[in-house]
Every structure is written in C-alpha cells, then in structure tokens.
Design a protein around this motif. Sequence first.
Motif, short mmCIF file in Angstrom:
data_model
loop_
_atom_site.label_atom_id
_atom_site.label_comp_id
_atom_site.label_asym_id
_atom_site.label_seq_id
_atom_site.Cartn_x
_atom_site.Cartn_y
_atom_site.Cartn_z
N TYR A 188 20.54 -10.57 -111.00
CA TYR A 188 19.82 -11.46 -111.91
C TYR A 188 19.39 -12.78 -111.28
CZ TYR A 188 22.12 -8.14 -114.98
OH TYR A 188 22.57 -6.99 -115.56
N VAL A 189 20.16 -13.28 -110.32
CA VAL A 189 19.86 -14.56 -109.68
C VAL A 189 19.94 -14.38 -108.18
CG1 VAL A 189 20.47 -16.99 -109.45
CG2 VAL A 189 20.83 -15.82 -111.64
N ARG A 207 18.31 -24.87 -110.91
CA ARG A 207 18.24 -24.41 -109.52
C ARG A 207 18.68 -25.50 -108.56
NH1 ARG A 207 18.11 -19.15 -107.65
NH2 ARG A 207 19.29 -19.77 -105.81
N MET A 267 21.49 -18.96 -116.57
CA MET A 267 20.27 -18.42 -115.97
C MET A 267 20.15 -16.92 -116.22
SD MET A 267 20.34 -20.64 -112.42
CE MET A 267 18.76 -20.05 -111.79
N VAL A 268 21.28 -16.23 -116.24
CA VAL A 268 21.26 -14.79 -116.56
C VAL A 268 20.73 -14.58 -117.98
CG1 VAL A 268 22.68 -12.75 -116.97
CG2 VAL A 268 23.10 -14.18 -114.96
N GLU A 273 18.79 -16.47 -119.74
CA GLU A 273 17.35 -16.75 -119.80
C GLU A 273 16.53 -15.62 -119.19
OE1 GLU A 273 16.89 -21.52 -120.21
OE2 GLU A 273 16.56 -20.68 -118.20
N LYS A 274 16.98 -15.09 -118.06
CA LYS A 274 16.22 -14.02 -117.39
C LYS A 274 16.19 -12.75 -118.25
CE LYS A 274 15.97 -11.33 -113.10
NZ LYS A 274 14.58 -11.73 -112.81
N VAL A 275 17.34 -12.38 -118.79
CA VAL A 275 17.43 -11.12 -119.54
C VAL A 275 16.76 -11.24 -120.91
CG1 VAL A 275 19.03 -9.47 -120.60
CG2 VAL A 275 19.50 -10.40 -118.32
N SER A 276 16.93 -12.37 -121.59
CA SER A 276 16.40 -12.53 -122.94
C SER A 276 14.94 -12.96 -122.97
CB SER A 276 17.23 -13.55 -123.71
OG SER A 276 17.03 -14.86 -123.22
N GLY A 277 14.49 -13.58 -121.89
CA GLY A 277 13.14 -14.12 -121.87
C GLY A 277 12.98 -15.38 -122.71
N SER A 296 14.48 -19.57 -123.52
CA SER A 296 15.28 -20.67 -122.99
C SER A 296 16.69 -20.53 -123.51
CB SER A 296 14.69 -22.01 -123.40
OG SER A 296 14.94 -22.25 -124.78
#
Length: 414
Positions: free
Chosen positions: A134-135, A180, A211-212, A214-218, A220
């Motif tokens: 994921y990151v 980041r 961050m995981v 945010e990436k998976v759910s799309g 914020s």
Amino acid sequence: MGRYRPSHVRRSRLAVVPAVAAALLAALCAGTAPDLAVASARQELDPATVRKLDAAITKIMDEADIPGLNVGLWIPRRGTYEKSFGVADKQNGTPMKSDLYTRIGSITKTFTITGLLQLVDAGEIALDDPISRYVAGVPGGDVITLRQLAGMRSGLFNYTEDKAWLAQLRADPHREYPPRRLLDIAFSHRPNFAPGTKWQYSNTNTVLLGMVIEKVSGRSLGDYLEEHIFTPLKLNDTSLPDDSAIPDPHAHGYTDFTPSGDVADATNWNPSWAWAAGGVISDLDDLHAWAPALADGRLLTKETQAERLKTRSVGVPGASYGLGILDFSGWLGHNGELPGYESIAAQLPAEDASLVVLVNTDIDYEGKSLSSLIGNAVTSIVTPDHVWPVPPAQPSPTPSTPSNGGGPGAAAAR
C-alpha cells in the motif's frame, strides 16, 4: 485551592451511550443545590466519594499548576462524577466547561486503527498484508505487516524522536507537515529492531496506517473517519480537521515546548505533524460515548475485535497493548498528549465504567504526565482494584514522543 472549584455545567449535547447509562449524563452541581429539572435523571456517586475526588483533583491542580480540566467517571450501578475545574483561558479567566472542544492527541490512534479494522471486516485488506502493498519506500516494507504497525511492533523509527525535527517544530509550530514528509524523517533513520521482535511506541506506524486507509478507501482520512465512525456513533463534536483551526467554544492549551522553555498558548499551533497519530479534536461528551464503543467493538465484527484485544506486555506491570488500544489494569482505551493538551478515554468492562480526563496543558509535573496523575487519583479512589498507573518520570519530555527518556508505560501513555 479556591481557584479550582468545579463549575456547574448543564449538558448542551447528549452523548450516545448505552440506555442503562443515559440517565447519568446530567452535569454535577458543585457546592450548590442540584437543579430539580435534572436531579431525578442522574445518580451521583456517594457524597463521601465525591469529596475525596474533589480534594484529590484540586490538590494535584494546585501542586502541578494545572490551568483547567474536565473529568468524567460514569459507573451505571454506582453513579456519576462529572466536573469542570479551573479555567479554559488564562488570559481572561473563562471557566472550564464540559462542552468545550479540545485536542485529544494519541486517542486519535484508536479512531485510525478502528478505521483500518473496518477495512479488514470489509475484506479490502488483511492484517497480515505487508505495508509495501500500500505504501512504497518503507524500509523492510515487504515483511512489516499492518498488524505489526497497529500493535507498535514494526521497529520503524519514531519520527517525533528526530532531534533536528523537534528543534524545527519548536521554532515554527505553525508549519505544515504532509504525511510523506513525516515518513521521510522516520526513514532517514535505521529501524530500531526486526519487525515483530519487540514493542516500541512509534507515531510512524499510525501515519502509515492512515495512508493505507486513504489509498484503499479513496477518501481523505478525515472524511473516512467522519463517515464510518463519527457519524454512526453520533460523535457530532469529533473531527480530524485538515488545518490548525479548532471550533468554538474551546479550551486554550498551554505548553512549554518552546525554544526558550517559556509557557506559550499552543491552541492554534498546526497539528499536521500528528495527523493520523494525534490530530483529532473532540469533547467530554463524545469521548464518553467513544470509550465503551471502542472497548466493546460495536463497529467491528466479533472476530476482528478479538484480534484487536490480543494485547501484549509493554514491559510495565499491568500494562499491555493491542491493535491501537491500551490495557492499563483492565482499563481499555488510550492516553493522548500534544503541545497544550493531555487526555484519557478508557472503559473498564469489569464495572461497565467509563473514564475521560481532559487537561489543557502538557507541562509535566516532576516529569510525570498530568492526565495520568488525575486518572490515577480518580481510579485509586473509585476503582482501587483497577488503578490507572502513572508512567515513570521522564527527564526531558517532548510532545507525543513517549519513548524519549521514558519507559514503555510512558510510551503507552502518549
């Protein structure tokens, strides 16, 4: 001690709690006759216990020079103790009130990890997935799992222990720190140990998990928590803002985390550096609702909550840590701290008791955290078989840097 007399506060927002405890939400009236409109809707702790609590809290406030605090203890079969002490604003003497917004520091982790575990329940991620899925760019990311990050067993360096960054934050507390950038600070240091071999508190872990999400759910992180946690539980005064603003009315927060060591008002300092690890704003009512929901896992499946509660020792008697949750002598929850504020939100399942402590300063007393001193005093009187411990004194405390000079108990407390 007169300046710390608790103030009488009528509840303006009703927290979401189990029905058996709903009648206990009315505020206490200190030193005057109770309001007849609410007297029948509440059961206070017995007068002798109330006097002991008042005396213990005001003694700590006098000794530690605490400006103000809110404290709530709710035990359905015994009664309620809910009071505001001192001032919310030292400049104009505004009294502390229980409906004031406050920054809650690392209690944020309980929300972030709950959000992560909801994604596990949805089948979108697995606890034993590597973070590298994921990151990118995480040292050892192919073998560090989401479970290890949530349980503080990744070995990754805690960015809030980087001395150059700490000096930078002291010099400019209004600076924005994207997630980041926080990882860049952490990854400039070698990992402290191999993943899974030890326990060590690290804010880096929770930033990665934010961050995981945010990436998976799309979405914020703030929007995700709002939709999946705050709204379902009607935590209407809880949020993860994307700026440094704090809603009105709020408690001002006081800190000595400054280049000179002088005390400053940190209320509007930018908490972006804490983000998924410590950026949430809340109040007494909402944390009263959150503590039992966190402990009983009502937003998770039974199986996932069971995984969360597989706590492991942190090296201090009576203290263990699960997945974004602390077990202190049977109290399940978390402490929080960042410049200007300290907090506790916890549930004691053995007595169906909830405890919330909110302090508007993070200036330790003799190296010990103020919220823990209050929590210890309250639980020593009311739940002596389940006492919230005071972590070891820290010789050089810094905001949300629990392992800096402190033992594992101190780490869990921030």
